[in-house]
Design a protein around this motif. Sequence first.
Motif, PDB file in Angstrom:
ATOM      1  N   GLN A 195      29.313  41.825  35.849  1.00 32.56           N
ATOM      2  CA  GLN A 195      30.702  42.137  36.187  1.00 32.56           C
ATOM      3  C   GLN A 195      31.647  41.190  35.460  1.00 32.56           C
ATOM      4  N   LEU A 196      32.611  41.749  34.723  1.00 32.90           N
ATOM      5  CA  LEU A 196      33.603  40.933  34.026  1.00 32.90           C
ATOM      6  C   LEU A 196      34.751  40.615  34.965  1.00 32.90           C
ATOM      7  N   THR A 197      35.272  39.421  34.860  1.00 28.35           N
ATOM      8  CA  THR A 197      36.392  38.991  35.699  1.00 28.35           C
ATOM      9  C   THR A 197      37.480  38.355  34.856  1.00 28.35           C
ATOM     10  N   GLN A 198      38.630  38.150  35.465  1.00 31.73           N
ATOM     11  CA  GLN A 198      39.752  37.525  34.797  1.00 31.73           C
ATOM     12  C   GLN A 198      40.592  36.800  35.845  1.00 31.73           C
ATOM     13  N   THR A 199      41.488  35.955  35.385  1.00 29.94           N
ATOM     14  CA  THR A 199      42.370  35.197  36.265  1.00 29.94           C
ATOM     15  C   THR A 199      43.668  35.962  36.519  1.00 29.94           C
ATOM     16  N   LEU A 200      44.098  35.982  37.767  1.00 23.68           N
ATOM     17  CA  LEU A 200      45.404  36.504  38.159  1.00 23.68           C
ATOM     18  C   LEU A 200      46.232  35.328  38.657  1.00 23.68           C
ATOM     19  N   ARG A 201      47.409  35.135  38.060  1.00 21.24           N
ATOM     20  CA  ARG A 201      48.249  34.016  38.474  1.00 21.24           C
ATOM     21  C   ARG A 201      49.714  34.374  38.273  1.00 21.24           C
ATOM     22  N   GLY A 202      50.590  33.494  38.767  1.00 18.22           N
ATOM     23  CA  GLY A 202      52.022  33.727  38.621  1.00 18.22           C
ATOM     24  C   GLY A 202      52.799  32.851  39.587  1.00 18.22           C
ATOM     25  N   ARG A 203      54.038  33.255  39.859  1.00 15.25           N
ATOM     26  CA  ARG A 203      54.902  32.504  40.769  1.00 15.25           C
ATOM     27  C   ARG A 203      55.546  33.460  41.760  1.00 15.25           C
TER      28      ARG A 203
ATOM     29  N   VAL B 257      57.019  28.205  48.951  1.00 15.46           N
ATOM     30  CA  VAL B 257      55.779  27.474  49.207  1.00 15.46           C
ATOM     31  C   VAL B 257      55.024  28.150  50.347  1.00 15.46           C
ATOM     32  N   GLY B 258      53.712  28.281  50.193  1.00 17.49           N
ATOM     33  CA  GLY B 258      52.868  28.797  51.261  1.00 17.49           C
ATOM     34  C   GLY B 258      52.801  30.298  51.370  1.00 17.49           C
ATOM     35  N   ALA B 259      53.309  31.028  50.363  1.00 17.21           N
ATOM     36  CA  ALA B 259      53.172  32.479  50.384  1.00 17.21           C
ATOM     37  C   ALA B 259      51.707  32.849  50.137  1.00 17.21           C
ATOM     38  N   THR B 260      51.246  33.892  50.818  1.00 17.11           N
ATOM     39  CA  THR B 260      49.870  34.361  50.672  1.00 17.11           C
ATOM     40  C   THR B 260      49.824  35.497  49.664  1.00 17.11           C
ATOM     41  N   VAL B 261      48.997  35.327  48.637  1.00 14.85           N
ATOM     42  CA  VAL B 261      48.809  36.357  47.611  1.00 14.85           C
ATOM     43  C   VAL B 261      47.375  36.845  47.718  1.00 14.85           C
ATOM     44  N   GLN B 262      47.176  38.127  47.967  1.00 14.64           N
ATOM     45  CA  GLN B 262      45.855  38.693  48.169  1.00 14.64           C
ATOM     46  C   GLN B 262      45.590  39.822  47.175  1.00 14.64           C
ATOM     47  N   VAL B 263      44.387  39.838  46.615  1.00 17.33           N
ATOM     48  CA  VAL B 263      43.900  40.999  45.869  1.00 17.33           C
ATOM     49  C   VAL B 263      43.153  41.847  46.892  1.00 17.33           C
ATOM     50  N   VAL B 264      43.818  42.883  47.399  1.00 15.22           N
ATOM     51  CA  VAL B 264      43.341  43.601  48.574  1.00 15.22           C
ATOM     52  C   VAL B 264      41.969  44.213  48.351  1.00 15.22           C
TER      53      VAL B 264
ATOM     54  N   LEU C  17      40.079  38.753  47.682  1.00 14.17           N
ATOM     55  CA  LEU C  17      40.376  37.458  47.102  1.00 14.17           C
ATOM     56  C   LEU C  17      41.820  37.099  47.410  1.00 14.17           C
ATOM     57  N   GLY C  18      42.132  35.799  47.425  1.00 16.36           N
ATOM     58  CA  GLY C  18      43.500  35.396  47.681  1.00 16.36           C
ATOM     59  C   GLY C  18      43.706  33.905  47.547  1.00 16.36           C
ATOM     60  N   ASN C  19      44.984  33.499  47.643  1.00 19.43           N
ATOM     61  CA  ASN C  19      45.334  32.092  47.558  1.00 19.43           C
ATOM     62  C   ASN C  19      46.762  31.918  48.056  1.00 19.43           C
ATOM     63  N   LEU C  20      47.161  30.644  48.224  1.00 21.13           N
ATOM     64  CA  LEU C  20      48.510  30.312  48.642  1.00 21.13           C
ATOM     65  C   LEU C  20      49.294  29.718  47.480  1.00 21.13           C
TER      66      LEU C  20
ATOM     67  N   ARG D 117      44.011  46.885  40.323  1.00 21.49           N
ATOM     68  CA  ARG D 117      43.943  46.168  41.588  1.00 21.49           C
ATOM     69  C   ARG D 117      45.245  46.354  42.389  1.00 21.49           C
ATOM     70  N   THR D 118      45.121  46.165  43.709  1.00 14.53           N
ATOM     71  CA  THR D 118      46.268  46.185  44.611  1.00 14.53           C
ATOM     72  C   THR D 118      46.514  44.767  45.107  1.00 14.53           C
ATOM     73  N   VAL D 119      47.757  44.310  44.986  1.00 17.67           N
ATOM     74  CA  VAL D 119      48.119  42.941  45.346  1.00 17.67           C
ATOM     75  C   VAL D 119      49.143  42.976  46.473  1.00 17.67           C
ATOM     76  N   ARG D 120      48.874  42.163  47.511  1.00 18.24           N
ATOM     77  CA  ARG D 120      49.796  42.033  48.632  1.00 18.24           C
ATOM     78  C   ARG D 120      50.297  40.596  48.698  1.00 18.24           C
ATOM     79  N   VAL D 121      51.615  40.433  48.895  1.00 16.05           N
ATOM     80  CA  VAL D 121      52.221  39.102  48.998  1.00 16.05           C
ATOM     81  C   VAL D 121      52.995  39.032  50.303  1.00 16.05           C
ATOM     82  N   THR D 122      52.693  38.014  51.123  1.00 19.36           N
ATOM     83  CA  THR D 122      53.343  37.875  52.423  1.00 19.36           C
ATOM     84  C   THR D 122      53.783  36.431  52.638  1.00 19.36           C
ATOM     85  N   LEU D 123      54.834  36.265  53.417  1.00 25.42           N
ATOM     86  CA  LEU D 123      55.320  34.956  53.838  1.00 25.42           C
ATOM     87  C   LEU D 123      56.166  35.161  55.083  1.00 25.42           C
ATOM     88  N   VAL D 124      55.956  34.322  56.089  1.00 21.65           N
ATOM     89  CA  VAL D 124      56.717  34.440  57.327  1.00 21.65           C
ATOM     90  C   VAL D 124      58.215  34.367  57.018  1.00 21.65           C
ATOM     91  N   GLY D 125      58.962  35.312  57.551  1.00 26.03           N
ATOM     92  CA  GLY D 125      60.397  35.356  57.328  1.00 26.03           C
ATOM     93  C   GLY D 125      60.809  36.187  56.143  1.00 26.03           C
TER      94      GLY D 125
END
Length: 816
Positions: free
Chosen positions: A19-27, A38-45, A49-52, A69-77
């Motif tokens: 399986q080939l993979t790659q990096t997903l990143r950004g701001r 700061v502290g937003a949750t980024v998920q590859v649904v 996979l995910g990170n803050l 891929r489907t990406v979800r981004v959440t942060l309280v407020g």
Amino acid sequence: MTQRLLTLCLLLPLCGQAQLTQTLRGRVVDKESKYPLVGATVQVVDASLGNLTDTTGAYRIGNVPVGRRTVRVTLVGYKEVLLNNIIVDAGRETILDVDLEEGVQQLSTLTVRAQRTGEARNDMAVVSARQFSVEEADRYAGSRGEPARMAANFAGVQGADDSRNDIVIRGNSPQGVLWRLEGVSIPNPNHFAIAGTSGGPVSIINNRYLANSDFFTGAFPAEFGNTVAGVFDLKLRNGNNERHEKTIQFGFLGTEAMVEGPLSRKTGASYMVSYRYANLGLFSKLGLDIGTQAIPAYQDGFFRLNFPLKDRAGVSVGSISLWALGGTSTVDILISQQKADDRNIFGQNDRDQYFTSRMGVAGLTYIRPVSRQTFWKTTLAVSGNAQAAKDNYLFLRKDKNGNPLVQDSRFVIDSLRPTLDYQFTEIRYTLSTLVNHKLSARSTLKLGINADLFQFTAYDSVRTLETATSTLFTPWRSRWAANETFALVQPYVSYRNRLTDNLTLTAGLNALILTLNANSVSPLEPRLGMSYDLPNRQKISVAIGLHSQMQPTYTYFYKTPDFASSQYPSPLVEENRTVGLTKSWHYVASYNRLLGRNMRLLVETYYQQLFNVPVERARSSFSMVNTGAAFSRIFPGPLVNTGTGRNYGVELTLEKFFSNTYYFLVTGSLFDARYQGSDDVWRNTDFNGTYALNLLVAKEIPFRRSSLNIGAKFTTTGGRWYGPVNEAASRQNQEIVFASATRNSLQFAPYRRFDVKIDYKINRKRLTHTIAFDLVNVLGIQNLLSLSYAPQPDGTFVKQEYQLGFLPIFYYRVNF
């Protein structure tokens, strides 16, 4: 050969199993202030996979499987963002920057989805606005990877003809389309561009250096002025600031290369450079029909340098970017060397033509989140465009009956004599600055100004035959001799307020001041919009706005004969210098409903009232609403702002976003576009096709290391309007002249086209191959384009010109 190549490509995925993979990143940043979150949750649904995000708003997710891929981004407020169809390839990192909109309820995790596929990035737009992505511009069959041709698939939009990428929005002239890049207005970004147009045969802009951008078709927010038809608001992306990446592509539209990477990994500075050179000479020799026997030559390039700015604590405080793009194009249409029956839809059939165009823009952009509530952006730019042409008239040998002689399928040339020499040059210095301030979680205020300083120089000398049958020319006459400087200033203010959880109000004011004359001032242009969220994921929206636009620069300085003078020949005067702005009221209402998670229905209806449209002072059917979609300039008599027009219609969009390996888009429009010239007669505009229908579908077949995409598109629109030919005037002017009284009383047959696109992508470790075929008009349907002046051996001169036939466009691209 093509079948063997596709068979080989289909077998390649079986060669490896890993399986080939790659990096997903950004701001992730605040949508209004661009301040890092700061502290937003980024998920590859679909990959679990995910990170803050860290203190700079940055996130990184490694080992993301290649594919969509489907990406979800959440942060309280903040409102949740759900992004479908994010493409992850092995050959390049996927950099995804996300803006989050603050929720009204600060202490709860909101689940309202915002910024889904297709929703405009601009918060001030509530109707007639759509975001488009690089992936969409590449995906649509027949779009050739160009923003304008891609937009022709949207409801209310249609292409002018196959040979150009002009777009007709809601029956308006393509001349009314505004192109903006990084917040500044830019000249026509197309090769072989003619003064006073917004399109051309080939785009200078390469979609691979664009970020997601917005397209508007009516009732624009207050920050957009000097347009009555539509807006492309283009954004540039930054180069990869961690890894050097390269792209090489060979195809029908050119050979191109692109490189990007870090200038400094420590500071995060990056670069991006691209270059393209045309290959049309090669493919013309292979017998592909490009509409002319002449070989167009063009090249274009782009670069962007981005330097992030950080404070002592390492927190991002903005960036400075230096960028530029431009292109040059040349074509020599030598009728004297062509056969009598050769196709020539790009020039006139009685002369050799030498044409060159150039366009370029360079800018410096400063972006700074001043605080958690305030964002500042300023761009300084200089742009320019130029067109130059020389024509040599062909005198043909004739037989005893006065008909042109033909030998070996060619006209027999008696002599060539110069008849035209012109050059137009426009330089523009631009300042665009705005401050976006979040007054509260509910309300936002945006203030800005766009200012342009124009330097326009032009000369044009022409001579014509004394009579239709004469071999003698009139003396050389100067139609343009200009060296002018003037300014265009557009201040604006916009306000947005979420009055309740379901009701949003936007309001704004724009002013337009053109210093060229006292008639070109529009001190107050109100814009107002409102949207209301209904149950079951429904929304209704309404908007109204007053909009104005200056005329094409060159038309102000055209010299017309002074018929009141007693001198002969009469002196020439610039009677159009005092012409005012074209104005238009836009009224739009829309209904939007999400049908499940990945489908939406959108219905819009609109009414547009055009007034102060320039028409000829003498009684005629001429109006500026019919200009801007051809390879020729206009030569109007003295103009006055007494013309009117009206456009109204209803549009439907049914769209399934790309999910479960397929998507489809159905758009339809019923409309009516009419105008009044100085003769006070209501007529169809040239672009009043009355209906347009687009059907698009694509299916992706994924493999472990590759994917096959098959797409198709069917388009049909009503035919262009024309009228009976004035034969005497046409022979005198050596071009088709329609009888004024019966203008646009006849219509060409409906336009129809079927396109197919096939692309196959192969992923290898840090390498992605793409082979694509865009088969335009695959059925070879003959669609009428226009009538042209083409003297024939039998004495006739009216020739029907057809649109392009079957045109196979292909490319091979490698990313590494």
